[in-house]
Design an enzyme around this catalytic site. Structure first.
Site, PDB file in Angstrom:
ATOM      1  N   SER A 123       1.202   8.769   4.974  1.00 38.15           N
ATOM      2  CA  SER A 123       0.643   8.720   3.625  1.00 38.15           C
ATOM      3  C   SER A 123       1.767   9.017   2.652  1.00 38.15           C
ATOM      4  O   SER A 123       2.418  10.055   2.753  1.00 38.15           O
ATOM      5  CB  SER A 123      -0.467   9.756   3.454  1.00 38.15           C
ATOM      6  OG  SER A 123      -0.819   9.863   2.092  1.00 38.15           O
ATOM      7  N   ARG A 124       2.028   8.088   1.732  1.00 35.96           N
ATOM      8  CA  ARG A 124       3.155   8.275   0.809  1.00 35.96           C
ATOM      9  C   ARG A 124       2.778   9.180  -0.366  1.00 35.96           C
ATOM     10  O   ARG A 124       3.606   9.464  -1.211  1.00 35.96           O
ATOM     11  CB  ARG A 124       3.666   6.914   0.323  1.00 35.96           C
ATOM     12  CG  ARG A 124       4.204   6.093   1.479  1.00 35.96           C
ATOM     13  CD  ARG A 124       4.946   4.845   1.050  1.00 35.96           C
ATOM     14  NE  ARG A 124       5.262   4.062   2.241  1.00 35.96           N
ATOM     15  CZ  ARG A 124       4.693   2.922   2.574  1.00 35.96           C
ATOM     16  NH1 ARG A 124       3.770   2.409   1.791  1.00 35.96           N
ATOM     17  NH2 ARG A 124       5.023   2.275   3.659  1.00 35.96           N
ATOM     18  N   VAL A 125       1.520   9.615  -0.421  1.00 31.74           N
ATOM     19  CA  VAL A 125       1.112  10.597  -1.430  1.00 31.74           C
ATOM     20  C   VAL A 125       1.223  11.994  -0.829  1.00 31.74           C
ATOM     21  O   VAL A 125       1.644  12.947  -1.470  1.00 31.74           O
ATOM     22  CB  VAL A 125      -0.315  10.300  -1.935  1.00 31.74           C
ATOM     23  CG1 VAL A 125      -0.823  11.424  -2.823  1.00 31.74           C
ATOM     24  CG2 VAL A 125      -0.339   8.977  -2.693  1.00 31.74           C
ATOM     25  N   THR A 159       0.818  -1.225   0.000  1.00 24.28           N
ATOM     26  CA  THR A 159       0.000   0.000   0.000  1.00 24.28           C
ATOM     27  C   THR A 159       0.852   1.276   0.000  1.00 24.28           C
ATOM     28  O   THR A 159       2.061   1.232   0.163  1.00 24.28           O
ATOM     29  CB  THR A 159      -0.950   0.018   1.215  1.00 24.28           C
ATOM     30  OG1 THR A 159      -0.194  -0.293   2.396  1.00 24.28           O
ATOM     31  CG2 THR A 159      -2.048  -0.997   1.062  1.00 24.28           C
TER      32      THR A 159
END
Length: 531
Positions: free
Chosen positions: A393-395, A367
């Site tokens: 959150s990698r976004v 994810t």
């Protein structure tokens, strides 16, 4: 010589034409299919002898005394094929005929599914009318390639302040919700579904699919009831494979839900599709898989019964592939493909907070970030119980509006500093004024981020609340009065200062002029508040 009546005249040409017609009809109706026989049956698994040309993943039909039962080929062996049974496994007996279909598993998709509760094969479970879906889609397909995608830039608003500010989710992202049982994982997902109501009927509409795997039927019924009360079932499909359902049904449920969501994701291609009311078909979908740890357990059961060798924690070697090929299908499509999106919120249950177990680490690595819910926070009254340290959150800011991005950075720092100082302050050390002020603000921010269940907030309200907290407007407010202050403040912005509220909602950014107006309105409210 046989007796023949003198009145009967044999018309040779007529007889020949009748025979020829019969032969033509026979050849037209002739159906050739490969059949085998069940040699072993048990626990939702059947071994079939005689299907020499069966394909992996092919759909098969079992001819039983009570009718046809569907199954799927999972193992190809020397003499037999191992199949899983979707449906009443008890109806299938040793010696029953099994027929190949040359088809892959498909489920009904489209507008007809909205508002319905269905099983993983798309059959209604809500007691409603039969589903007249005009289209079907394959359950297990290859995910779109890199060239068919684009970066995630649009926010998927959850309506939860702590998430939208510090762990933002974008449309097309895969964000894991992880934590022990009874820490509010489903509540976070359901809040996100309810929050999409504000977009329904607009170009930004989101179709939500809630996939319940291995949940009690009463729990699923409770979620459906909550969605109905909130008016969220209009744009939601519930796919349920309950704890009493067989392992094959629990295994296939997430893939079925994903296929239903993909239909909407691709609906924007080639000019888009329209709904029965003439409005454009939504091209954004949100999928909640609740939960994938139970799907992994069901898959382990299937694999061991099919005699696949066990690996770590008795899971088969391909259990990573089980989840990766599912979650890879979540994406933001390129503009050439219609610009639709499929956002995945998989849920994983941990045992005693152990995020380093096999299945949790697998899904964390697949994810684009995780929301970690901590039992200690939950039981101390911090709800949603989000651990800001482990959650990520990698976004990131790409999935936030500019106004939120501007004010959220200081919020995360404030909370991190507060957590460190809180541990230090417990030692009973005398604190200087600045440290004490930082502690006081941190305590109020924690209180501000608490949110009741099923009450999502619009992003504009969130921006106003967090701005007030980070800029010190709550520093003199008693901690137990913070929720009351926030409620009154938001009411003030929706009445007396609604022009400022409307401007933030429209611009989605805070420039110097708008920041001045916001501060002026906050000062005016604070002077009138006597909590």
């Amino acid at each position: 010589m046989p007796y023949r009546s003198p009145n009967v005249k044999i018309k040779t040409d007529e007889i020949a034409s009748i025979i020829k017609q019969e032969i033509d009809q026979y050849s037209a109706d002739l159906e050739v299919s490969e059949v085998g026989r069940v040699v072993e049956i048990g626990d939702g698994i059947a071994r079939v002898y005689g299907l020499a040309n069966a394909m992996a993943g092919e759909l098969v039909e079992f001819q039983t005394d009570s009718g046809t039962v569907m199954g799927q080929v999972m193992n190809l062996e020397t003499d037999t094929v191992g199949t899983v049974i979707y449906g009443d496994a008890l109806a299938v007996k040793e010696g029953d005929i099994c027929k190949s279909t040359n088809r892959l598993l498909e489920v009904p998709v489209g507008e007809a599914m909205l508002g319905r509760v269905v099983d993983p094969l798309g059959r209604p479970l809500d007691g409603g009318a039969a589903i007249n879906a005009t289209e079907h889609q394959k359950v297990d397909i290859i995910a779109p390639g890199i060239a068919d995608r684009q970066p995630v830039t649009e926010p998927m608003q959850t309506g939860i302040k702590a998430i939208d500010a510090m762990i933002p989710v974008g449309r097309g992202q895969r964000e894991l919700i992880i934590g022990d049982r009874k820490t509010g994982k489903t509540a976070v997902a359901v809040d996100t579904i309810i929050n999409q109501k504000q977009y329904w009927g607009t170009d930004e509409a989101v179709v939500c699919i809630y996939v319940a795997v291995g949940q009690k039927e009463s729990t699923v019924a409770g979620v459906v009831e909550t969605l109905k009360e909130s008016g969220a079932m209009d744009y939601t499909i519930v796919v349920s494979a309950g704890s009493s359902d067989s392992a094959p049904m629990q295994y296939v449920a997430p893939y079925s839900g994903c296929a239903m969501g993909e239909y909407f994701m691709w609906s924007g291609k080639d000019g888009g599709k329209t709904m029965s009311d003439g409005k454009p078909m939504p091209k954004h979908a949100l999928l909640v898989y609740d939960d994938l740890s139970k799907q992994a357990v069901a898959y382990r059961q299937l694999s061991l019964l099919l005699r696949r060798p066990p690996g770590r924690e008795a899971y088969p070697g391909d259990v990573f592939y089980l989840h990766s090929r599912l979650l890879e299908r979540a994406t933001k499509l390129s503009d050439e493909n219609g610009g639709g999106s499929l956002t995945a919120l998989p849920v994983i249950e941990t045992q005693e907070g152990d995020v380093s177990a096999y299945i949790p680490t697998n899904v964390i690595s697949i994810t684009d970030g995780q929301i970690y819910l901590e039992p200690e926070l939950f039981f101390s009254g911090v709800r949603p119980a989000i651990n800001v340290g482990i959650s990520v959150s990698r976004v990131g800011g790409n999935a936030q509006i500019k106004a939120m991005k501007k004010i959220a950075g200081s919020l995360r720092l404030d909370l991190a500093a507060y957590r460190e100082l809180e541990a230090f302050a417990q030692l009973g050390t005398d604190l200087d004024k600045a440290t004490q002020a930082q502690l006081d603000r941190g305590a109020r921010m924690v209180e501000l981020l608490k949110q009741p269940q099923y009450v999502p907030q619009t992003v504009t309200d969130q921006v106003i609340s967090i701005y007030a907290g980070t800029k010190g407007y709550l520093d003199k407010v008693a901690i137990d009065k913070v929720p009351e202050f926030e409620k009154a403040m938001l009411e003030y912005f929706q009445t007396s200062a609604r022009d400022v509220h409307a401007e933030i909602a429209e611009k989605k950014a805070l420039d110097d002029e708008l920041t001045g107006k916001l501060e002026k309105a906050l000062d005016a409210f604070k002077s009138t508040w006597n909590g």
